[in-house]
Scaffold this motif. Structure first.
Motif, PDB file in Angstrom:
ATOM      1  N   ARG A  68       0.918  -1.263   0.182  1.00 52.53           N
ATOM      2  CA  ARG A  68      -0.037  -0.166   0.057  1.00 52.53           C
ATOM      3  C   ARG A  68       0.963   1.353   0.091  1.00 52.53           C
ATOM      4  NH1 ARG A  68      -2.208   3.250   4.134  1.00 52.53           N
ATOM      5  NH2 ARG A  68      -4.035   4.485   3.368  1.00 52.53           N
ATOM      6  N   ARG A  71       2.442   1.636  -3.197  1.00 48.14           N
ATOM      7  CA  ARG A  71       1.488   2.325  -4.371  1.00 48.14           C
ATOM      8  C   ARG A  71       1.329   3.663  -4.099  1.00 48.14           C
ATOM      9  NH1 ARG A  71      -2.079  -1.021  -3.018  1.00 48.14           N
ATOM     10  NH2 ARG A  71      -3.731   0.657  -1.960  1.00 48.14           N
ATOM     11  N   ILE A  72       1.161   4.116  -2.802  1.00 44.09           N
ATOM     12  CA  ILE A  72       1.031   5.706  -2.480  1.00 44.09           C
ATOM     13  C   ILE A  72       2.115   6.505  -3.039  1.00 44.09           C
ATOM     14  CG2 ILE A  72       0.787   7.156  -0.704  1.00 44.09           C
ATOM     15  CD1 ILE A  72      -0.886   5.102   0.690  1.00 44.09           C
ATOM     16  N   GLU A 372      -8.709   5.078  -1.875  1.00 48.03           N
ATOM     17  CA  GLU A 372      -7.696   3.982  -1.580  1.00 48.03           C
ATOM     18  C   GLU A 372      -7.146   3.427  -2.934  1.00 48.03           C
ATOM     19  OE1 GLU A 372      -5.327   1.602   0.515  1.00 48.03           O
ATOM     20  OE2 GLU A 372      -6.362   3.265   1.186  1.00 48.03           O
ATOM     21  N   SER A 375      -4.847   6.166  -4.573  1.00 45.55           N
ATOM     22  CA  SER A 375      -3.687   6.349  -3.701  1.00 45.55           C
ATOM     23  C   SER A 375      -2.816   7.799  -4.308  1.00 45.55           C
ATOM     24  CB  SER A 375      -2.838   5.039  -3.807  1.00 45.55           C
ATOM     25  OG  SER A 375      -3.640   3.908  -3.414  1.00 45.55           O
ATOM     26  N   TYR A 377      -1.963  11.116  -3.084  1.00 40.75           N
ATOM     27  CA  TYR A 377      -1.773  12.022  -1.910  1.00 40.75           C
ATOM     28  C   TYR A 377      -1.198  13.255  -2.411  1.00 40.75           C
ATOM     29  CZ  TYR A 377      -3.050   8.320   1.433  1.00 40.75           C
ATOM     30  OH  TYR A 377      -3.663   7.280   2.209  1.00 40.75           O
TER      31      TYR A 377
END
Length: 498
Positions: A68, A71-72, A372, A375, A377
């Motif tokens: 995760r 991926r972010i 999610e 992803s 940010y």
């Protein structure tokens, strides 16, 4: 030294087996996992660590969701510099302005909101992950006392507004004896504020609320990274981490199981706001009724920009016929910021976001899954504490307004700054958003309430520098004060309470 062997005996034959292969240590297994993501340097100083420090580092890395996080990082970096759709002003049809709001509409929305609250359909989410660092305090910001006559903290003021609106809903909807109404209050903390926030509520007996109607949950954290995506070590045995922004509320609600909790309680609408607004109308029945009446997936209270270059985010439409979203003031050049709407005479981009939002529970589920999946940010370049001192690095954050592009419909509801927006962000002595400026906004508003209810004031300092405070337990928004105030004289500053 020879490896030991194992003998297996049967009736006729003895077989000698080779020794088992050595078992990889947790450290070695983690190094191999980290190599898949280019983060194996986390263990660069392994040989220098004590057994306790090694245990701390291994535990921290084991608890990371590496796929995760990777991926972010990739999605967030790849989104940088991509062209964004052009922006245009929100259509007038999606905004309820103060000047166009009719008395009968407000009364209708107030009653609709109280009915939904009475039926248990509203939950409240408070964003309270921040400390009062800029206010000179290491306590959670909600513990801060801005200097009102009552000495109440931000948490207490907000809790008492919930108590008041519960009572109003019970009185408005009950036939015969009133039955109790309980609004569920979900308070998002951070690793820095979680324990002291809980203790503060316990010490103050939840300010009169029932303990089981208050739920605390933590927002997530993410590793701080270098500009090429490598984890930064704060110490040889720990990562530098930072909270994932107030937009982390969506993932936090999902992963803590609270979206399911809300559904199980029959909650359909969620009021969401930030802790540092002392005038916030928590669980506002009028706003809730408006939201239900519009049938929108999301809504936001907005205030009119004070002047073109004011440093606030504003609502825009992204792309022709696209969704409403929020852009920061840096995205509006001077000419766009100053442009006026020829029909209304207002600034074209005038609706400021003040973190007062309403969502359907269905939409919150959609947002949690959508954010999610994507992803993406915000990449914020910051000074990061590291084993090499303070270095340039990156914090990855989501913002509360990142939800709006996912909304099939968003309704905007104008409110007046002097009635609903008194932020507490900077220490006294700063030029704006201080405890002193917020205190004066409260005192001035409540003074107007008291005078409108037939009360009188005496004061030994100029009235612009003082006033009265009305306890939220007496009145939610200036209503029901005549019995307390009419014909009475109050000496400012003071608190008017039951």
């Amino acid at each position: 030294m020879e490896e030991p062997t194992t003998e297996i005996k049967t009736a006729d034959v003895t077989t000698t087996l080779p020794p088992p292969p050595p078992t990889a240590s947790p450290h070695q297994e983690l190094v191999e996992r980290l190599k898949d993501y280019g983060q194996e340097d986390v263990f660069a100083l392994w040989e220098e660590l004590s057994p306790e420090e090694r245990h701390l580092l291994v535990t921290e890395i084991e608890n990371l969701d590496l796929p995760r996080i990777d991926r972010i990082i990739r999605c967030s970096f790849n989104s940088q510099g991509l062209p964004a759709a052009a922006i245009e002003a929100p259509p007038e049809s999606c905004v309820s302005t103060v000047e166009d709001r009719r008395k009968e509409e407000k009364e209708k929305w107030w009653k609709m909101g109280l009915k939904a609250i009475y039926e248990g359909k509203l939950g409240v989410v408070l964003l309270s992950g921040g400390q009062g660092t800029r206010l000179g305090s290491s306590d959670p910001k909600g513990c801060y006392n801005i200097g009102l006559p009552s000495g109440k903290s931000l948490f207490q003021i907000q809790a008492e507004r919930i108590l008041c609106v519960q009572r109003l809903a019970a009185q408005a909807m009950s036939e015969g004896p009133t039955r109790p109404v309980a609004i569920q209050w979900y308070i998002m903390t951070s690793p820095f504020t979680h324990e002291p926030t809980q203790k503060f509520f316990e010490t103050h007996k939840y300010f009169g609320l029932e303990p089981d109607q208050v739920t605390f949950f933590q927002q997530g954290t993410l590793p701080c990274i270098t500009k090429d995506g490598k984890f930064i070590m704060e110490t040889p045995f720990s990562l530098a981490k930072a909270p994932d922004g107030n937009g982390g509320v969506y993932a936090a609600l999902k992963y803590s199981g609270l979206l399911e909790d809300m559904a199980s309680r029959g909650i359909k609408y969620v009021d969401c706001y930030g802790v540092d607004n002392v005038l916030v109308r928590v669980a506002d029945p009028t706003f809730l009724g408006y939201f239900i009446d519009k049938g929108a997936a999301s809504a936001a209270k907005v205030v009119r920009k004070a002047y073109p270059q004011e440093k606030v985010g504003v609502f825009v439409r992204r792309g022709k016929g696209g969704p409403l979203t929020v852009v920061e003031y840096t995205e509006l050049d001077e000419s766009m910021a100053s442009e006026t709407n020829q029909q209304t005479g207002r600034l074209k981009f005038c609706w400021s976001n003040v973190c007062l939002h309403m969502f359907t529970l269905d939409f919150l589920n959609q947002v949690a899954n959508g954010l999610e999946k994507d992803s993406i940010y915000h990449v914020a370049e910051k000074k990061i504490p590291s084993i090499n001192g303070s270095i340039e690095g990156v914090k990855l954050e989501q913002f509360i307004f990142d939800c709006f592009p996912y909304a099939p419909s968003t309704a905007l509801f104008e409110v007046l700054r002097e009635e609903e927006f008194a932020p507490v962000k900077n220490a006294n002595g700063s030029s704006f958003d201080t405890p002193e400026s917020a205190k004066l906004l409260v005192l001035r508003l409540h003074t107007r309430w008291v005078i409108a209810a037939g009360g009188f004031l005496t004061h030994s300092v100029p009235l612009y520098a003082t006033g009265v405070e009305v306890s939220p337990l007496c009145s939610y928004a200036g209503e029901n004060l005549e019995a307390i105030c009419r014909g009475r004289t109050f000496h400012a500053p003071c608190e008017i309470s039951l």
